[in-house]
Motif scaffolding. Sequence first.
Motif, PDB file in Angstrom:
ATOM      1  N   UNK A 320       8.437   5.545  -8.899  1.00 14.39           N
ATOM      2  CA  UNK A 320       7.789   5.805  -7.665  1.00 14.39           C
ATOM      3  C   UNK A 320       7.815   4.320  -6.764  1.00 14.39           C
ATOM      4  N   UNK A 321       7.408   3.362  -7.679  1.00 13.24           N
ATOM      5  CA  UNK A 321       7.345   2.111  -7.019  1.00 13.24           C
ATOM      6  C   UNK A 321       8.513   1.633  -6.314  1.00 13.24           C
ATOM      7  N   UNK A 322       9.725   1.749  -7.101  1.00 11.03           N
ATOM      8  CA  UNK A 322      10.975   1.407  -6.441  1.00 11.03           C
ATOM      9  C   UNK A 322      11.436   1.984  -5.362  1.00 11.03           C
ATOM     10  N   UNK A 323      10.989   3.245  -5.300  1.00  7.12           N
ATOM     11  CA  UNK A 323      11.337   3.951  -3.969  1.00  7.12           C
ATOM     12  C   UNK A 323      10.380   3.472  -2.810  1.00  7.12           C
ATOM     13  N   UNK A 324       9.321   3.093  -2.947  1.00  8.34           N
ATOM     14  CA  UNK A 324       8.208   2.483  -2.225  1.00  8.34           C
ATOM     15  C   UNK A 324       8.583   0.964  -1.902  1.00  8.34           C
ATOM     16  N   UNK A 327       8.339  -0.710   1.667  1.00  7.85           N
ATOM     17  CA  UNK A 327       7.158  -0.734   2.263  1.00  7.85           C
ATOM     18  C   UNK A 327       6.380  -1.768   1.888  1.00  7.85           C
ATOM     19  N   UNK A 328       6.429  -2.019   0.454  1.00  7.37           N
ATOM     20  CA  UNK A 328       5.388  -2.930  -0.605  1.00  7.37           C
ATOM     21  C   UNK A 328       5.711  -4.208  -0.350  1.00  7.37           C
ATOM     22  N   UNK A 329       7.084  -4.608  -0.017  1.00  7.24           N
ATOM     23  CA  UNK A 329       7.676  -6.019   0.098  1.00  7.24           C
ATOM     24  C   UNK A 329       7.449  -6.600   1.492  1.00  7.24           C
ATOM     25  N   UNK A 336      -4.325  -3.104  -2.116  1.00  8.80           N
ATOM     26  CA  UNK A 336      -4.546  -1.607  -2.160  1.00  8.80           C
ATOM     27  C   UNK A 336      -3.128  -0.850  -2.086  1.00  8.80           C
ATOM     28  N   UNK A 337      -2.264  -1.188  -1.364  1.00 14.02           N
ATOM     29  CA  UNK A 337      -0.717  -0.632  -1.145  1.00 14.02           C
ATOM     30  C   UNK A 337      -0.088  -0.691  -2.604  1.00 14.02           C
ATOM     31  N   UNK A 338      -0.171  -1.523  -3.573  1.00 16.20           N
ATOM     32  CA  UNK A 338       0.332  -1.693  -4.606  1.00 16.20           C
ATOM     33  C   UNK A 338      -0.410  -0.681  -5.616  1.00 16.20           C
TER      34      UNK A 338
END
Length: 517
Positions: A320-324, A327-329, A336-338
Amino acid sequence: MTDSHNSGQHKDREAAAAEVRRMWQPTPSWSQPDPNQSTDAQSDAQPVEETEEQADALSQEFPGDSWSGPAGKPVDQPAPWTQPQPSAPTPSWTQPAAESGAASWSQPEEQDDEAALEAEPAATTDDAAAPAQDAGQNSPVFGGSSFHGSGQDQGAQPQGAQFPPAQPPQPAPAPQPGQGGQPLSPAAQHFFPQGVPGQQAQQPPQNLSYRADELIQALPLPREAPAERGMRSMLKLRPGSSERSERIARATAATAFRRPVTIVVANPKGGSGKTPTTLMLAGALGQARGGGVVAWDNNELRGNMHLRTHDTNSRSTVTDMLQAMPMLTQPDARLGDVAAYLRHQVAGQYDVLTSATTTYAQIEAKDFDQIHRLLSRFYKVLVIDTGNNEGSSNWREAMKAADALVIPIKWKSLSCAAAVQMLEELDNQGPEAQRLIRRAIIAVSNGPGDVNKEVEKQLRPYFESRAAAVIDIPTDMHVAAEGPLDHNALQPGTRRAALELAARVSEQITIALNTPR
């Protein structure tokens, strides 16, 4: 005839009274003879016979006075304060007269060669004045009353003992500061060898520093807090040795590193205790540091960290984190986003990033790099749990990024054999891997019935020689239950062992950061 006789007697009385008044006023010791008036002129101005008569008359009227000596023979001698004085002069009245004689101002000082040559003609003008001069020198000071009160007769001293024996010249004392910081004159130093009381010398201005770090270091250290457990806490006593060592370990685990650090927990053997050790280490660091710690399950396929933590977020996987990641970078991405993709563990004050729950996607080296860079932006300490495949790219990337290595083992043959093989493999990877081995910490976590005494006896010396330390974690039934691990549910001994493990790891990280490569 009678009037002329009375007039002559009146003039004689007036002359005698005038001479008495002149001789009554003693000449100060610091007044020097007039250099313009020669010795011969002084001798001619006052005949020797008149001097003898006046001296005898004054001696009869004022017997025993020190100023009753002949005044017509001034001696050209230097002032007493210009001569070298001993380091600690003692007043004459504190010593017996037979040993020390009169005070220094009542005795003639030693003359130099030139003064002696100049005074020699004046001393030979008349031998009759010598008795009067001797009487004046031997008479007591200040009206005939001696301050030392020895009771001895001054006239009983022999003729050869009129002057004290010559003393070797002493170095002049250093000038003492007086009022306003000015040095005292030689006369004032004679009376105040230690300086004027109440007037200290002005110290030169010092370069005072008002830097914040120096002022903070100058502050007194805080007192040790009283004990928090047992009878000592009730009596407000200092902590015991066990509690004090625990405080030191907590402070060491809370070391502020100058950059984000990575701790890797690795052992190729499954079931050796990697995941529980990772969670206990993250919990100990999180409680000591107050947060800023993340535990990451870096299994290339599917790990079991999601089974050992409390599920507070359903989107808490690496996939899930790799897909987002786009946006996270972003530069405006926030913690809070992470955290939306992490599981927060309240008891240990740390977050958890679990591995994928399916086997459709495998984590590669590039995926590890993206996640590692992202987590390093928002967390200070990363504790990474690895899988069992040493050949996977994400496993090798974790070893390259490691600042410290923790090797969990059990005192069982297969668990220890896998750890020994991993150390040998890392030993062949170059100097960086070899330094990582020397900083490694061995964490022994045994379950019920996992201890083999023979294996421990043979392999403990080996691990102690290869690694920096060996930490024994006691058996805990909460860990052996294989459920979600709650840091507060651990036994006190287990929590202390986990804190000791965190402290040792922090020490090795500090050494690694301060050692130039």
